[in-house]
Design an enzyme around this catalytic site. Structure first.
Site, short mmCIF file in Angstrom:
data_model
loop_
_atom_site.label_atom_id
_atom_site.label_comp_id
_atom_site.label_asym_id
_atom_site.label_seq_id
_atom_site.Cartn_x
_atom_site.Cartn_y
_atom_site.Cartn_z
N ASN A 143 1.86 -4.58 1.21
CA ASN A 143 0.80 -4.67 2.22
C ASN A 143 -0.29 -3.68 1.83
OD1 ASN A 143 -0.82 -4.67 4.46
ND2 ASN A 143 0.73 -3.82 5.86
N TRP A 144 -1.37 -4.22 1.30
CA TRP A 144 -2.45 -3.34 0.82
C TRP A 144 -3.28 -2.78 1.96
CZ3 TRP A 144 -4.99 -5.57 -4.29
CH2 TRP A 144 -4.00 -5.66 -5.28
N LYS A 145 -3.08 -3.31 3.17
CA LYS A 145 -3.86 -2.87 4.34
C LYS A 145 -5.35 -2.97 4.02
CE LYS A 145 0.10 -0.17 5.77
NZ LYS A 145 0.65 0.97 6.49
N HIS A 180 1.92 -6.25 12.79
CA HIS A 180 2.07 -4.91 12.22
C HIS A 180 1.71 -3.88 13.28
CE1 HIS A 180 1.48 -1.40 9.71
NE2 HIS A 180 2.14 -2.04 8.76
N GLU A 184 0.04 -1.32 13.17
CA GLU A 184 -1.37 -0.90 13.16
C GLU A 184 -2.23 -1.91 13.93
OE1 GLU A 184 -1.60 -0.41 8.94
OE2 GLU A 184 -0.32 1.37 9.08
N GLU A 193 9.80 -1.83 10.83
CA GLU A 193 8.94 -0.72 10.41
C GLU A 193 8.82 0.28 11.55
OE1 GLU A 193 6.24 -2.15 6.93
OE2 GLU A 193 5.13 -2.18 8.81
N GLY A 227 3.65 5.68 6.45
CA GLY A 227 2.68 6.58 5.84
C GLY A 227 2.97 8.06 6.04
N SER A 271 7.32 4.20 4.42
CA SER A 271 7.52 5.24 3.40
C SER A 271 8.53 4.86 2.32
CB SER A 271 7.90 6.59 4.05
OG SER A 271 6.83 7.06 4.85
N GLY A 275 3.75 -0.24 1.90
CA GLY A 275 2.34 0.04 2.14
C GLY A 275 1.75 0.82 0.97
N GLY A 276 1.60 2.12 1.15
CA GLY A 276 0.90 2.97 0.19
C GLY A 276 1.34 2.77 -1.26
P1 13P Z 1 3.87 2.91 3.94
O1 13P Z 1 4.74 2.30 2.88
O2 13P Z 1 2.57 3.43 3.42
O3 13P Z 1 4.62 3.88 4.78
O4 13P Z 1 3.44 1.70 4.93
C1 13P Z 1 4.43 0.86 5.40
C2 13P Z 1 3.76 -0.29 6.04
O5 13P Z 1 3.11 -0.14 7.05
C3 13P Z 1 3.89 -1.60 5.38
O6 13P Z 1 3.45 -2.63 6.21
#
Ligand code: 13P
Length: 257
Positions: A12-14, A99, A101, A169, A175, A214, A235-236
């Site tokens: 997930n590149w957000k 998600h 977010e 999640e 993050g 994470s 994510g990251g």
């Molecule tokens: P991180 O891997 O950056 O913690 O993000 C997880 C995430 O929100 C994937 O959708």
């Protein structure tokens, strides 16, 4: 891993990625073609602006493409929104929905997530439905009940087998570098599988339940070999092809407890 399900590792590149990031997508395609993900299915979810260009790169490879959200309607006067049909038209086969977010930043309720997931089913996409508790909820002992409510409200009533993936999640793990204990992840994933079986009888056993929050190369094996964990939503670490493939690369090895 359990149930013989094919693991899924989705990035997930957000809201990250300009055209220059296409080189990362290309590197992922090359690494997957070289066997770097073992048996795992690999999906990249770039921002909507990059979907079509990424689709061209992934075409003919084993790397799938996903959107990060969709509108519940197929088309219409919804300025700024993107429909599931549009994602499909751009080359996506998956869409991330609900998600945290988006639940927090765009006030998405379970009802909205379910409507979007229903749209994804209509368009022929697979939906990665995200659930997870806040730190306060976990500390209060409410993690399972909160996730149970999210699942009950977010999963569409009618879903063809294999088209729903759940991503657990925990909000507080996203993050932050923090992760739940292996025991807490195993308990939650087992709980999710039971609940899915209640909502979609017979589908719980084969449904893929991803862990997200994470996930890094250093903890991937520890997190992803837990029972009932069928892959990761990253994510990251998915912004770097090397890190992302180091995570997916655990599926080239056999399980070590
Ligand atoms: P991180 O891997 O950056 O913690 O993000 C997880 C995430 O929100 C994937 O959708």
């Amino acid at each position: 891993m359990t149930h013989g399900a094919r693991p899924l590792v989705a990035g997930n590149w957000k809201m990250n990625g300009l055209r220059e990031s296409l080189t990362e997508a290309a590197a992922i395609c090359e690494a997957v073609a070289a066997g770097g993900a073992g048996k795992a299915e690999i999906v990249v979810c770039p921002p909507a602006t990059m979907l079509m260009a990424t689709a061209r790169i992934c075409e003919g490879t084993k790397v799938g493409l996903g959107g990060q959200d969709c509108h519940a309607e197929a088309s219409g006067a919804f300025t700024g929104d993107i429909s599931a049909e549009m994602l499909k038209d751009a080359g996506a086969t998956y869409v991330i929905l609900g998600h945290s977010e988006r639940r927090a930043g765009h006030h998405e309720t379970d009802k909205i997530v379910r409507a979007k997931a229903t749209a994804a089913m209509r368009a022929g996409l697979a939906a990665i439905i995200c659930v997870g508790e806040t730190r306060a909820a976990r500390d209060a002992g409410d993690a399972l009940s909160i996730v149970g409510v999210q699942l009950a409200g977010s999963i569409p009533e009618i879903s063809p087998p294999g088209r729903i993936v759940v991503a657990y999640e925990p909000v507080w793990a996203i993050g932050t570098g923090l992760t739940p204990t292996r025991q807490d992840i195993a308990e939650m994933h087992g709980f999710i599988r039971d609940r899915v079986n209640q909502h979609l009888p017979g589908q719980g056993a084969s449904m893929r339940i991803l862990y997200g929050g994470s996930v890094r190369p250093a903890n991937a094996a520890e997190l992803l070999w837990i029972d009932d964990v069928d892959g990761a939503l990253v994510g990251g670490a998915s912004l770097s092809s090397a890190e992302f493939m180091a995570i997916a690369g655990i599926y080239t090895k056999s399980r070590k407890d």
